[in-house]
Design a protein around this motif. Structure first.
Motif, PDB file in Angstrom:
ATOM      1  N   GLY A 133      18.341  11.800  24.845  1.00 54.16           N
ATOM      2  CA  GLY A 133      17.181  12.098  24.019  1.00 54.16           C
ATOM      3  C   GLY A 133      17.106  13.578  23.703  1.00 54.16           C
ATOM      4  N   LYS A 134      15.932  14.171  23.933  1.00 57.57           N
ATOM      5  CA  LYS A 134      15.731  15.591  23.620  1.00 57.57           C
ATOM      6  C   LYS A 134      15.844  16.489  24.846  1.00 57.57           C
ATOM      7  CE  LYS A 134      13.034  14.850  19.422  1.00 57.57           C
ATOM      8  NZ  LYS A 134      11.768  15.135  18.700  1.00 57.57           N
ATOM      9  N   SER A 135      16.221  15.912  25.978  1.00 62.92           N
ATOM     10  CA  SER A 135      16.452  16.735  27.170  1.00 62.92           C
ATOM     11  C   SER A 135      17.847  17.346  27.121  1.00 62.92           C
ATOM     12  CB  SER A 135      16.309  15.903  28.447  1.00 62.92           C
ATOM     13  OG  SER A 135      14.959  15.601  28.710  1.00 62.92           O
ATOM     14  N   GLU A 136      17.946  18.572  27.594  1.00 64.54           N
ATOM     15  CA  GLU A 136      19.237  19.248  27.629  1.00 64.54           C
ATOM     16  C   GLU A 136      20.106  18.700  28.760  1.00 64.54           C
ATOM     17  OE1 GLU A 136      17.593  23.587  25.996  1.00 64.54           O
ATOM     18  OE2 GLU A 136      18.184  23.337  28.099  1.00 64.54           O
ATOM     19  N   GLY A 137      21.406  18.954  28.662  1.00 64.30           N
ATOM     20  CA  GLY A 137      22.338  18.539  29.703  1.00 64.30           C
ATOM     21  C   GLY A 137      23.704  18.261  29.126  1.00 64.30           C
ATOM     22  N   ASN A 138      24.710  18.398  29.949  1.00 69.23           N
ATOM     23  CA  ASN A 138      26.093  18.193  29.501  1.00 69.23           C
ATOM     24  C   ASN A 138      26.647  16.834  29.887  1.00 69.23           C
ATOM     25  OD1 ASN A 138      26.286  20.866  28.446  1.00 69.23           O
ATOM     26  ND2 ASN A 138      26.585  21.634  30.528  1.00 69.23           N
ATOM     27  N   TYR A 139      26.126  16.261  30.981  1.00 76.78           N
ATOM     28  CA  TYR A 139      26.699  15.026  31.502  1.00 76.78           C
ATOM     29  C   TYR A 139      25.606  14.052  31.929  1.00 76.78           C
ATOM     30  CZ  TYR A 139      30.701  18.166  31.818  1.00 76.78           C
ATOM     31  OH  TYR A 139      31.674  19.078  31.520  1.00 76.78           O
ATOM     32  N   ILE A 140      25.908  12.768  31.812  1.00 84.10           N
ATOM     33  CA  ILE A 140      25.022  11.715  32.293  1.00 84.10           C
ATOM     34  C   ILE A 140      25.267  11.558  33.791  1.00 84.10           C
ATOM     35  CG2 ILE A 140      24.444   9.269  32.097  1.00 84.10           C
ATOM     36  CD1 ILE A 140      25.762   9.548  29.200  1.00 84.10           C
ATOM     37  N   GLY A 141      24.225  11.630  34.580  1.00 88.32           N
ATOM     38  CA  GLY A 141      24.387  11.638  36.038  1.00 88.32           C
ATOM     39  C   GLY A 141      24.232  10.287  36.702  1.00 88.32           C
ATOM     40  N   TYR A 142      23.929   9.237  35.938  1.00 85.23           N
ATOM     41  CA  TYR A 142      23.787   7.876  36.477  1.00 85.23           C
ATOM     42  C   TYR A 142      22.710   7.761  37.560  1.00 85.23           C
ATOM     43  CZ  TYR A 142      27.796   6.072  33.885  1.00 85.23           C
ATOM     44  OH  TYR A 142      28.636   5.666  32.876  1.00 85.23           O
ATOM     45  N   GLY A 143      21.772   8.706  37.569  1.00 86.66           N
ATOM     46  CA  GLY A 143      20.643   8.614  38.489  1.00 86.66           C
ATOM     47  C   GLY A 143      20.702   9.560  39.668  1.00 86.66           C
ATOM     48  N   TRP A 144      21.896  10.068  39.999  1.00 83.16           N
ATOM     49  CA  TRP A 144      22.008  10.864  41.225  1.00 83.16           C
ATOM     50  C   TRP A 144      21.398  12.255  41.073  1.00 83.16           C
ATOM     51  CZ3 TRP A 144      22.137   9.275  45.839  1.00 83.16           C
ATOM     52  CH2 TRP A 144      22.478  10.134  46.901  1.00 83.16           C
ATOM     53  N   PRO A 145      21.803  13.073  40.092  1.00 81.13           N
ATOM     54  CA  PRO A 145      21.077  14.331  39.913  1.00 81.13           C
ATOM     55  C   PRO A 145      19.677  14.103  39.348  1.00 81.13           C
ATOM     56  CG  PRO A 145      22.789  14.109  38.239  1.00 81.13           C
ATOM     57  CD  PRO A 145      22.976  12.984  39.205  1.00 81.13           C
ATOM     58  N   GLU A 146      19.506  13.015  38.591  1.00 76.24           N
ATOM     59  CA  GLU A 146      18.212  12.726  37.964  1.00 76.24           C
ATOM     60  C   GLU A 146      17.117  12.424  38.992  1.00 76.24           C
ATOM     61  OE1 GLU A 146      21.351  11.701  34.877  1.00 76.24           O
ATOM     62  OE2 GLU A 146      21.100  11.469  37.036  1.00 76.24           O
ATOM     63  N   LYS A 147      17.508  11.912  40.167  1.00 80.06           N
ATOM     64  CA  LYS A 147      16.496  11.594  41.193  1.00 80.06           C
ATOM     65  C   LYS A 147      15.723  12.845  41.585  1.00 80.06           C
ATOM     66  CE  LYS A 147      19.336  12.149  45.396  1.00 80.06           C
ATOM     67  NZ  LYS A 147      20.276  13.092  44.746  1.00 80.06           N
ATOM     68  N   ASP A 148      16.396  13.985  41.621  1.00 77.11           N
ATOM     69  CA  ASP A 148      15.734  15.241  41.970  1.00 77.11           C
ATOM     70  C   ASP A 148      14.822  15.706  40.835  1.00 77.11           C
ATOM     71  OD1 ASP A 148      17.070  15.513  44.539  1.00 77.11           O
ATOM     72  OD2 ASP A 148      18.878  15.934  43.377  1.00 77.11           O
ATOM     73  N   ASP A 149      15.208  15.398  39.594  1.00 75.84           N
ATOM     74  CA  ASP A 149      14.337  15.692  38.458  1.00 75.84           C
ATOM     75  C   ASP A 149      13.070  14.848  38.526  1.00 75.84           C
ATOM     76  OD1 ASP A 149      16.309  17.416  37.501  1.00 75.84           O
ATOM     77  OD2 ASP A 149      17.176  15.914  36.162  1.00 75.84           O
ATOM     78  N   VAL A 150      13.218  13.577  38.921  1.00 73.14           N
ATOM     79  CA  VAL A 150      12.052  12.695  39.036  1.00 73.14           C
ATOM     80  C   VAL A 150      11.087  13.237  40.090  1.00 73.14           C
ATOM     81  CG1 VAL A 150      11.250  10.374  39.645  1.00 73.14           C
ATOM     82  CG2 VAL A 150      13.304  10.657  38.246  1.00 73.14           C
ATOM     83  N   LYS A 151      11.610  13.663  41.219  1.00 71.36           N
ATOM     84  CA  LYS A 151      10.745  14.248  42.245  1.00 71.36           C
ATOM     85  C   LYS A 151       9.996  15.458  41.699  1.00 71.36           C
ATOM     86  CE  LYS A 151      10.684  16.170  46.915  1.00 71.36           C
ATOM     87  NZ  LYS A 151      11.466  16.467  48.156  1.00 71.36           N
ATOM     88  N   LYS A 152      10.678  16.257  40.902  1.00 72.92           N
ATOM     89  CA  LYS A 152      10.020  17.435  40.327  1.00 72.92           C
ATOM     90  C   LYS A 152       8.971  17.022  39.287  1.00 72.92           C
ATOM     91  CE  LYS A 152      10.927  22.060  38.548  1.00 72.92           C
ATOM     92  NZ  LYS A 152      11.933  23.043  38.066  1.00 72.92           N
ATOM     93  N   TRP A 153       9.259  15.964  38.514  1.00 73.56           N
ATOM     94  CA  TRP A 153       8.260  15.444  37.572  1.00 73.56           C
ATOM     95  C   TRP A 153       7.015  14.966  38.318  1.00 73.56           C
ATOM     96  CZ3 TRP A 153       7.839  16.579  32.775  1.00 73.56           C
ATOM     97  CH2 TRP A 153       8.943  16.692  31.916  1.00 73.56           C
ATOM     98  N   ILE A 154       7.214  14.323  39.471  1.00 69.62           N
ATOM     99  CA  ILE A 154       6.087  13.852  40.279  1.00 69.62           C
ATOM    100  C   ILE A 154       5.198  15.029  40.680  1.00 69.62           C
ATOM    101  CG2 ILE A 154       5.453  12.869  42.527  1.00 69.62           C
ATOM    102  CD1 ILE A 154       8.028  11.095  42.225  1.00 69.62           C
ATOM    103  N   ASN A 155       5.813  16.090  41.182  1.00 69.09           N
ATOM    104  CA  ASN A 155       5.049  17.269  41.594  1.00 69.09           C
ATOM    105  C   ASN A 155       4.384  17.953  40.406  1.00 69.09           C
ATOM    106  OD1 ASN A 155       5.546  17.139  44.419  1.00 69.09           O
ATOM    107  ND2 ASN A 155       7.604  17.939  44.107  1.00 69.09           N
ATOM    108  N   TYR A 156       5.087  17.957  39.274  1.00 70.89           N
ATOM    109  CA  TYR A 156       4.526  18.557  38.060  1.00 70.89           C
ATOM    110  C   TYR A 156       3.302  17.757  37.593  1.00 70.89           C
ATOM    111  CZ  TYR A 156       4.491  20.610  33.340  1.00 70.89           C
ATOM    112  OH  TYR A 156       4.138  21.251  32.190  1.00 70.89           O
ATOM    113  N   LEU A 157       3.401  16.437  37.650  1.00 66.21           N
ATOM    114  CA  LEU A 157       2.288  15.564  37.288  1.00 66.21           C
ATOM    115  C   LEU A 157       1.066  15.851  38.165  1.00 66.21           C
ATOM    116  CD1 LEU A 157       1.123  12.925  35.888  1.00 66.21           C
ATOM    117  CD2 LEU A 157       2.075  11.687  37.845  1.00 66.21           C
TER     118      LEU A 157
END
Length: 318
Positions: A133-157
């Motif tokens: 989508g409109k998020s930056e990044g070079n590679y699709i992580g299949y959920g592994w690096p993304e899990k840490d992004d989700v945790k950060k989204w939770i704290n941001y929320l």
């Protein structure tokens, strides 16, 4: 003379071995590009953006299209990328669903799921995963690096909306694997429930399955190719694919989780839901949706899908 022949034989063997290694490495880089570099994917069916009245989720998709969205932005957990998300508030609700898209999907593809949770009284926060989508990044992580992004989204929320939130993390396909992987992290107590729909047991398991199904690749050369691809992934993305395990993360989870999977899922095979379900340590339920293909359980059984999600959430969220 014999020594000369032996020497030539050894040279020939070494050359053959080097050529085979080069061939497998080249093939590994090719499959890494196909699997992990964002772009058009020939193996994904292109879905029409036209919303037809015959669509069983027509009402939900039209609602999403017409609904105003707030744009939220955050830096990824590793500090490398700017991430983009939709936030849709629900009056004065203190319940929020974080909705995680699948492989090569975007937040705009998750409108019917935003609508589902909104109908149940939830705010929704739907991020584009890194490199999608409109998020930056070079590679699709299949959920592994993304899990840490989700945790950060939770704290941001929680920072933006207050500590009174009750949070459900929902994921579809790759998003489902991301949700399961996130469940094994140390999370704020406001995260109450997880719902995963058609997630895989591990990245390696899914890549091996896709190699077999999409390319009709037998065990050899599939096994060495996936190992090489995993090594390339370690260099480029930062992890070996075998370590990116939903099952291992679920062993650390004690929160409630609802598992959903289509009975005719060939992309993430239905059999994967059972070890995932067995692994989690918290309260759990499983629903294998009859005759549903990959990520089609909602459209195949819209009324039952809503009922099962609503009933499960009502047990754990006030």
């Amino acid at each position: 003379m014999k020594k000369l022949k032996h020497k030539k034989l050894w040279v020939s063997l070494i050359v053959i071995i080097l050529l085979v290694c080069l061939l497998f490495t080249g093939a590994g880089y090719y499959f890494f590009t196909v699997a992990c570099v964002p772009g058009e994917k020939s193996f994904l069916s292109s879905s029409s953006k036209v919303i037809k009245k015959s669509d069983p989720l027509y009402r939900e998709k039209i609602w999403f299209k017409k609904t105003a969205k707030e744009k939220w932005y955050m830096t990824s957990a590793d500090g490398k990328y700017k991430l983009d998300a939709n936030y849709i508030p629900h009056k004065n609700s203190s319940k929020t669903a974080i909705v995680l898209p699948g492989y090569m999907d975007t937040k705009e593809d998750m409108g019917e799921y935003d609508a589902l949770f909104h109908e149940l009284g939830y705010n929704t926060l739907t991020p584009d995963p890194r490199a999608q989508g409109k998020s930056e990044g070079n590679y699709i992580g299949y959920g592994w690096p993304e899990k840490d992004d989700v945790k950060k989204w939770i704290n941001y929320l929680l920072q933006k909306t207050g500590k009174q939130q009750q949070i459900v993390v929902y994921g579809l396909s790759m998003g489902a694997a991301t949700a399961m992987m996130t469940s094994g992290l140390k999370l704020p107590q406001q995260v109450k429930v997880f719902i995963e729909d058609c997630g895989y047991t591990s990245v390696k398991d899914e890549i091996e399955h896709e190699a077999g199904v999409l390319y009709n690749m037998p065990a050899f050369p599939r096994f060495p190719l996936v190992e090489i691809l995993s090594g390339i992934n370690r260099l480029k993305v930062g992890y070996f694919m075998g370590n990116a395990s939903s099952v291992n993360q679920l062993h650390k989870n004690h929160r409630p989780m609802l598992f959903i999977h289509g009975s005719r899922d060939n992309f993430v095979p239905t059999r994967m839901v059972y070890p995932n379900y067995k692994a989690t340590k918290g309260p759990k339920e499983i629903w294998v949706a009859l005759k549903a293909k990959h990520a089609k359980s909602f459209s195949k059984h819209p009324k039952e899908y809503k009922k099962r999600v609503a009933t499960f959430l009502a047990k754990y969220i006030k």
